[in-house]
Design a protein around this motif. Structure first.
Motif, mmCIF file in Angstrom:
data_model
loop_
_atom_site.group_PDB
_atom_site.id
_atom_site.type_symbol
_atom_site.label_atom_id
_atom_site.label_comp_id
_atom_site.label_asym_id
_atom_site.label_seq_id
_atom_site.Cartn_x
_atom_site.Cartn_y
_atom_site.Cartn_z
ATOM 1 N N HIS A 133 46.750 92.490 61.941
ATOM 2 C CA HIS A 133 46.768 91.221 62.767
ATOM 3 C C HIS A 133 45.905 90.405 62.048
ATOM 4 N N GLN A 134 44.587 90.872 61.214
ATOM 5 C CA GLN A 134 43.703 90.170 60.663
ATOM 6 C C GLN A 134 44.167 88.945 59.975
ATOM 7 N N LEU A 135 44.976 89.258 58.804
ATOM 8 C CA LEU A 135 45.278 87.916 58.052
ATOM 9 C C LEU A 135 46.078 87.107 58.825
ATOM 10 N N PRO A 136 47.139 87.481 59.817
ATOM 11 C CA PRO A 136 47.785 86.245 60.450
ATOM 12 C C PRO A 136 47.021 85.573 61.205
ATOM 13 N N MET A 137 46.205 86.280 61.890
ATOM 14 C CA MET A 137 45.177 85.598 63.122
ATOM 15 C C MET A 137 44.331 84.438 62.175
ATOM 16 N N ARG A 138 43.744 85.011 61.061
ATOM 17 C CA ARG A 138 42.528 84.180 60.444
ATOM 18 C C ARG A 138 43.259 83.053 59.592
ATOM 19 N N GLY A 139 44.551 83.488 59.040
ATOM 20 C CA GLY A 139 45.118 82.291 58.528
ATOM 21 C C GLY A 139 45.948 81.124 59.336
ATOM 22 N N GLY B 238 52.500 77.636 61.655
ATOM 23 C CA GLY B 238 51.748 77.545 62.938
ATOM 24 C C GLY B 238 52.477 78.093 63.897
ATOM 25 N N VAL B 239 53.852 78.034 64.025
ATOM 26 C CA VAL B 239 54.799 78.872 65.162
ATOM 27 C C VAL B 239 54.530 80.146 65.047
ATOM 28 N N ALA B 240 54.337 80.696 63.736
ATOM 29 C CA ALA B 240 54.326 82.166 63.789
ATOM 30 C C ALA B 240 52.887 82.648 64.067
ATOM 31 N N PHE B 241 51.869 81.910 63.792
ATOM 32 C CA PHE B 241 50.588 82.125 64.353
ATOM 33 C C PHE B 241 50.684 82.103 66.071
ATOM 34 N N ALA C 224 48.715 68.570 72.320
ATOM 35 C CA ALA C 224 49.768 68.058 71.606
ATOM 36 C C ALA C 224 49.895 68.568 70.401
ATOM 37 N N MET C 225 48.585 69.338 69.602
ATOM 38 C CA MET C 225 48.863 70.165 68.557
ATOM 39 C C MET C 225 49.628 71.173 69.117
ATOM 40 N N VAL C 226 49.221 71.959 70.142
ATOM 41 C CA VAL C 226 49.822 73.117 70.704
ATOM 42 C C VAL C 226 51.309 72.942 70.782
ATOM 43 N N ASP C 227 51.816 71.754 71.364
ATOM 44 C CA ASP C 227 53.120 71.497 71.668
ATOM 45 C C ASP C 227 53.996 71.453 70.578
ATOM 46 N N GLN C 228 53.360 71.284 69.352
ATOM 47 C CA GLN C 228 54.179 71.179 68.165
ATOM 48 C C GLN C 228 54.295 72.388 67.590
ATOM 49 N N ILE C 229 53.590 73.675 68.011
ATOM 50 C CA ILE C 229 54.037 75.111 67.502
ATOM 51 C C ILE C 229 54.397 75.992 68.599
ATOM 52 N N ALA C 230 54.489 75.464 69.845
ATOM 53 C CA ALA C 230 54.587 76.431 70.789
ATOM 54 C C ALA C 230 56.037 76.594 71.223
ATOM 55 N N PHE C 231 57.054 76.008 70.826
ATOM 56 C CA PHE C 231 58.384 76.037 70.995
ATOM 57 C C PHE C 231 58.878 76.329 69.757
ATOM 58 N N PRO C 232 59.525 77.611 69.238
ATOM 59 C CA PRO C 232 59.751 77.600 67.992
ATOM 60 C C PRO C 232 61.177 76.942 67.790
ATOM 61 N N GLU C 233 62.139 76.889 68.776
ATOM 62 C CA GLU C 233 63.437 76.144 68.654
ATOM 63 C C GLU C 233 63.371 74.909 68.348
ATOM 64 N N LYS C 234 62.036 74.199 68.633
ATOM 65 C CA LYS C 234 61.948 72.757 68.635
ATOM 66 C C LYS C 234 60.927 72.183 67.531
ATOM 67 N N ALA C 235 60.451 73.369 67.011
ATOM 68 C CA ALA C 235 59.241 73.028 66.026
ATOM 69 C C ALA C 235 59.870 72.472 64.746
ATOM 70 N N ALA C 236 59.203 71.491 64.002
ATOM 71 C CA ALA C 236 59.608 71.024 62.690
ATOM 72 C C ALA C 236 59.368 72.030 61.590
ATOM 73 N N PRO C 237 60.432 72.158 60.573
ATOM 74 C CA PRO C 237 60.283 73.249 59.580
ATOM 75 C C PRO C 237 59.052 73.499 58.931
ATOM 76 N N GLU C 238 58.244 72.269 58.601
ATOM 77 C CA GLU C 238 57.065 72.193 58.433
ATOM 78 C C GLU C 238 55.888 72.957 59.238
ATOM 79 N N MET C 239 56.152 73.428 60.626
ATOM 80 C CA MET C 239 55.314 73.830 61.456
ATOM 81 C C MET C 239 55.601 75.251 61.513
ATOM 82 N N SER C 240 56.370 76.017 60.446
ATOM 83 C CA SER C 240 56.856 77.281 60.758
ATOM 84 C C SER C 240 55.471 78.237 60.783
#
Length: 227
Positions: A104-110, A155-158, A137-153
């Protein structure tokens, strides 16, 4: 279903079970050096030694821990039922888990780095320096995978990992277990199929079945078998 109820469902649905089941793995073979105390109920001496060693290690920086704390309380804020993720010591749990499970270290730090870079691009500040509404507003961009923009992928995984760790940490804490209303294992009573269901399917218990299997007065007696 609100945010806390959704996270309960995630936990019960075993999304985070992998974290729970594989947490606190041990390979240390120094049982003789383990403290002889009942404080660590359920832990082997080797696990107690390893836990203590991991707690002394430092992985996250102070700035990273600050971001983890803010995110955890966004995911599980204090409500009328119980305290927040921070009140349940979720940041400390995450700090321990990434040392216990280094994958989990690399995914979390990254992910933490990605969040600060995006915050800088959009608002000119790192995430923890943003006003509360801009953090959301930042969290809303990555908290909903089905709605997130592709360039936020990324952040979505994190955020998905952060959310799973937060739910695991909270709902395995004393506070979280009380929040779920879990009362522990208790003896159950079964009075057979309800009468209305039996009637619906034109069924009924026979007298022998009722006499042997559904005698409420025998519930406290030890079962014996007929020869």
């Amino acid at each position: 279903m609100d945010r806390r109820e959704s996270l309960k469902a995630l936990l019960i649905g075993s999304v985070s079970t992998g974290v729970i089941l594989s947490a606190c793995e041990t390979s240390t073979k120094e049982a003789d050096k383990a403290p002889k105390t009942g404080k660590f109920y359920g832990r082997t001496p080797e696990e107690v030694l390893r836990d203590e060693a991991l707690k002394k290690e430092k992985f996250f920086t102070d700035a990273e821990m600050k971001t983890i704390t803010v995110l955890a309380d966004i995911i599980i804020p204090k409500d009328e039922t119980s305290g927040s993720a921070t009140d349940a010591k979720v940041p400390e749990f995450i700090d321990f888990i990434v040392k216990d499970q280094p994958r989990h270290q690399l995914p979390m730090r990254g992910g933490l780095r990605w969040l600060d870079v995006q915050s800088q691009k959009q608002y000119g500040k790192i995430f923890t320096d943003l006003e509360p509404d801009k953090r959301l507003a930042m969290v809303d961009q990555i908290a909903f995978p089905e709605k997130a923009a592709p360039e936020m992928s990324q952040g979505v995984a994190f955020f998905s990992l952060m959310r799973n760790l937060t739910a695991t940490g909270f709902f395995t804490s004393e506070m979280g277990i009380k929040d779920m209303g879990y009362a522990g294992n208790r003896p159950n009573e079964w009075d057979g199929v309800p009468d209305d269901v039996l009637k619906q399917y034109n069924l009924a218990y026979d007298e022998k079945m009722l006499a042997v299997c559904l005698k409420k007065e025998d519930r406290t007696k030890l079962m014996t078998w007929d020869d």
